[in-house]
Design a protein around this motif. Sequence first.
Motif, PDB file in Angstrom:
ATOM      1  N   THR A 293     -83.030  -1.518 -33.554  1.00 31.06           N
ATOM      2  CA  THR A 293     -83.532  -1.759 -34.908  1.00 31.06           C
ATOM      3  C   THR A 293     -84.966  -2.282 -34.867  1.00 31.06           C
ATOM      4  N   ALA A 294     -85.245  -3.217 -33.966  1.00 26.97           N
ATOM      5  CA  ALA A 294     -86.606  -3.760 -33.844  1.00 26.97           C
ATOM      6  C   ALA A 294     -87.584  -2.677 -33.405  1.00 26.97           C
ATOM      7  N   ALA A 295     -87.171  -1.819 -32.488  1.00 27.67           N
ATOM      8  CA  ALA A 295     -88.050  -0.730 -32.035  1.00 27.67           C
ATOM      9  C   ALA A 295     -88.329   0.252 -33.175  1.00 27.67           C
ATOM     10  N   THR A 296     -87.320   0.541 -33.977  1.00 29.37           N
ATOM     11  CA  THR A 296     -87.511   1.454 -35.112  1.00 29.37           C
ATOM     12  C   THR A 296     -88.457   0.855 -36.145  1.00 29.37           C
ATOM     13  N   VAL A 297     -88.268  -0.426 -36.467  1.00 27.51           N
ATOM     14  CA  VAL A 297     -89.145  -1.094 -37.431  1.00 27.51           C
ATOM     15  C   VAL A 297     -90.577  -1.147 -36.903  1.00 27.51           C
ATOM     16  N   ALA A 298     -90.747  -1.466 -35.607  1.00 29.74           N
ATOM     17  CA  ALA A 298     -92.093  -1.526 -35.024  1.00 29.74           C
ATOM     18  C   ALA A 298     -92.752  -0.152 -35.035  1.00 29.74           C
ATOM     19  N   LEU A 299     -91.992   0.890 -34.722  1.00 31.23           N
ATOM     20  CA  LEU A 299     -92.548   2.247 -34.758  1.00 31.23           C
ATOM     21  C   LEU A 299     -92.999   2.610 -36.165  1.00 31.23           C
ATOM     22  N   LEU A 300     -92.183   2.291 -37.166  1.00 32.42           N
ATOM     23  CA  LEU A 300     -92.573   2.573 -38.549  1.00 32.42           C
ATOM     24  C   LEU A 300     -93.787   1.749 -38.962  1.00 32.42           C
ATOM     25  N   TRP A 301     -93.777   0.441 -38.638  1.00 35.76           N
ATOM     26  CA  TRP A 301     -94.812  -0.479 -39.091  1.00 35.76           C
ATOM     27  C   TRP A 301     -96.177  -0.173 -38.462  1.00 35.76           C
ATOM     28  N   PHE A 302     -96.173   0.111 -37.144  1.00 41.49           N
ATOM     29  CA  PHE A 302     -97.442   0.244 -36.429  1.00 41.49           C
ATOM     30  C   PHE A 302     -97.907   1.675 -36.243  1.00 41.49           C
ATOM     31  N   VAL A 303     -97.036   2.675 -36.447  1.00 48.24           N
ATOM     32  CA  VAL A 303     -97.434   4.062 -36.211  1.00 48.24           C
ATOM     33  C   VAL A 303     -97.320   4.901 -37.481  1.00 48.24           C
ATOM     34  N   VAL A 304     -96.136   4.947 -38.061  1.00 44.34           N
ATOM     35  CA  VAL A 304     -95.892   5.862 -39.171  1.00 44.34           C
ATOM     36  C   VAL A 304     -96.603   5.414 -40.448  1.00 44.34           C
ATOM     37  N   PHE A 305     -96.459   4.138 -40.821  1.00 43.05           N
ATOM     38  CA  PHE A 305     -97.085   3.668 -42.055  1.00 43.05           C
ATOM     39  C   PHE A 305     -98.619   3.724 -42.004  1.00 43.05           C
ATOM     40  N   PRO A 306     -99.280   3.304 -40.910  1.00 47.16           N
ATOM     41  CA  PRO A 306    -100.746   3.465 -40.876  1.00 47.16           C
ATOM     42  C   PRO A 306    -101.189   4.924 -40.938  1.00 47.16           C
ATOM     43  N   TRP A 307    -100.391   5.818 -40.365  1.00 48.66           N
ATOM     44  CA  TRP A 307    -100.736   7.237 -40.441  1.00 48.66           C
ATOM     45  C   TRP A 307    -100.607   7.739 -41.881  1.00 48.66           C
TER      46      TRP A 307
ATOM     47  N   GLU B  72    -100.684   5.954 -44.743  1.00 49.00           N
ATOM     48  CA  GLU B  72    -101.394   5.189 -45.775  1.00 49.00           C
ATOM     49  C   GLU B  72    -102.523   5.961 -46.450  1.00 49.00           C
ATOM     50  N   PRO B  73    -103.373   6.684 -45.726  1.00 49.80           N
ATOM     51  CA  PRO B  73    -104.434   7.424 -46.431  1.00 49.80           C
ATOM     52  C   PRO B  73    -103.904   8.533 -47.336  1.00 49.80           C
ATOM     53  N   LEU B  74    -102.681   8.965 -47.110  1.00 53.00           N
ATOM     54  CA  LEU B  74    -102.113  10.036 -47.918  1.00 53.00           C
ATOM     55  C   LEU B  74    -101.489   9.522 -49.212  1.00 53.00           C
ATOM     56  N   LEU B  75    -101.295   8.209 -49.331  1.00 56.61           N
ATOM     57  CA  LEU B  75    -100.637   7.620 -50.495  1.00 56.61           C
ATOM     58  C   LEU B  75    -101.675   7.087 -51.491  1.00 56.61           C
ATOM     59  N   PRO B  76    -101.405   7.182 -52.806  1.00 58.39           N
ATOM     60  CA  PRO B  76    -102.400   6.807 -53.819  1.00 58.39           C
ATOM     61  C   PRO B  76    -102.342   5.355 -54.258  1.00 58.39           C
ATOM     62  N   PHE B  77    -101.904   4.413 -53.407  1.00 61.19           N
ATOM     63  CA  PHE B  77    -101.707   3.041 -53.860  1.00 61.19           C
ATOM     64  C   PHE B  77    -103.007   2.313 -54.171  1.00 61.19           C
ATOM     65  N   ASP B  78    -104.110   2.654 -53.529  1.00 58.18           N
ATOM     66  CA  ASP B  78    -105.359   1.970 -53.842  1.00 58.18           C
ATOM     67  C   ASP B  78    -106.395   2.948 -54.386  1.00 58.18           C
ATOM     68  N   ASP B  79    -105.925   3.904 -55.169  1.00 56.16           N
ATOM     69  CA  ASP B  79    -106.803   4.858 -55.837  1.00 56.16           C
ATOM     70  C   ASP B  79    -107.096   4.315 -57.232  1.00 56.16           C
ATOM     71  N   VAL B  80    -108.020   3.354 -57.310  1.00 58.63           N
ATOM     72  CA  VAL B  80    -108.319   2.655 -58.553  1.00 58.63           C
ATOM     73  C   VAL B  80    -109.419   3.408 -59.293  1.00 58.63           C
ATOM     74  N   GLN B  81    -109.268   3.564 -60.605  1.00 58.97           N
ATOM     75  CA  GLN B  81    -110.224   4.321 -61.397  1.00 58.97           C
ATOM     76  C   GLN B  81    -111.078   3.462 -62.318  1.00 58.97           C
ATOM     77  N   VAL B  82    -110.767   2.182 -62.498  1.00 59.93           N
ATOM     78  CA  VAL B  82    -111.494   1.322 -63.416  1.00 59.93           C
ATOM     79  C   VAL B  82    -112.635   0.650 -62.668  1.00 59.93           C
ATOM     80  N   THR B  83    -113.823   0.605 -63.285  1.00 58.56           N
ATOM     81  CA  THR B  83    -114.984  -0.027 -62.660  1.00 58.56           C
ATOM     82  C   THR B  83    -115.427  -1.223 -63.482  1.00 58.56           C
ATOM     83  N   GLN B  84    -116.198  -2.106 -62.862  1.00 57.00           N
ATOM     84  CA  GLN B  84    -116.732  -3.292 -63.527  1.00 57.00           C
ATOM     85  C   GLN B  84    -117.866  -2.885 -64.455  1.00 57.00           C
ATOM     86  N   ASP B  85    -117.875  -3.434 -65.677  1.00 57.97           N
ATOM     87  CA  ASP B  85    -118.951  -3.154 -66.623  1.00 57.97           C
ATOM     88  C   ASP B  85    -120.172  -3.974 -66.228  1.00 57.97           C
TER      89      ASP B  85
END
Length: 92
Positions: free
Chosen positions: A24-38, A40-53
């Motif tokens: 279980t620890a090896a699976t979580v570490a593989l997901l946390w350090f390899v799969v999720f960083p890979w 992350e650029p494909l996911l729109p979580f920090d695609d912010v469209q509002v700018t400061q006036d």
Amino acid sequence: MYAWIWRKLPFGLAGKLVGSVLLTAATVALLWFVVFPWAEPLLPFDDVQVTQDSGDTGGQEGDLTVPSNAPTDEELPYSTETNNAPPSTPSR
């Protein structure tokens, strides 16, 4: 699948528990350090469209525009005293 893994782990109950925790620890570490960083650029979580006036009225693309009929601080479209509507009396 989990039953097959449980049967294949060696060293009795204690070994199976330790092996399960390690797998279980090896699976979580593989997901946390390899799969999720890979992924992350494909996911729109920090695609912010509002700018400061900045006070510039150039109207650049992506600037936040405020509608002209926006309520002012004095005329709020809701009650600030309570969020519950007063009870109505039933008509008979």
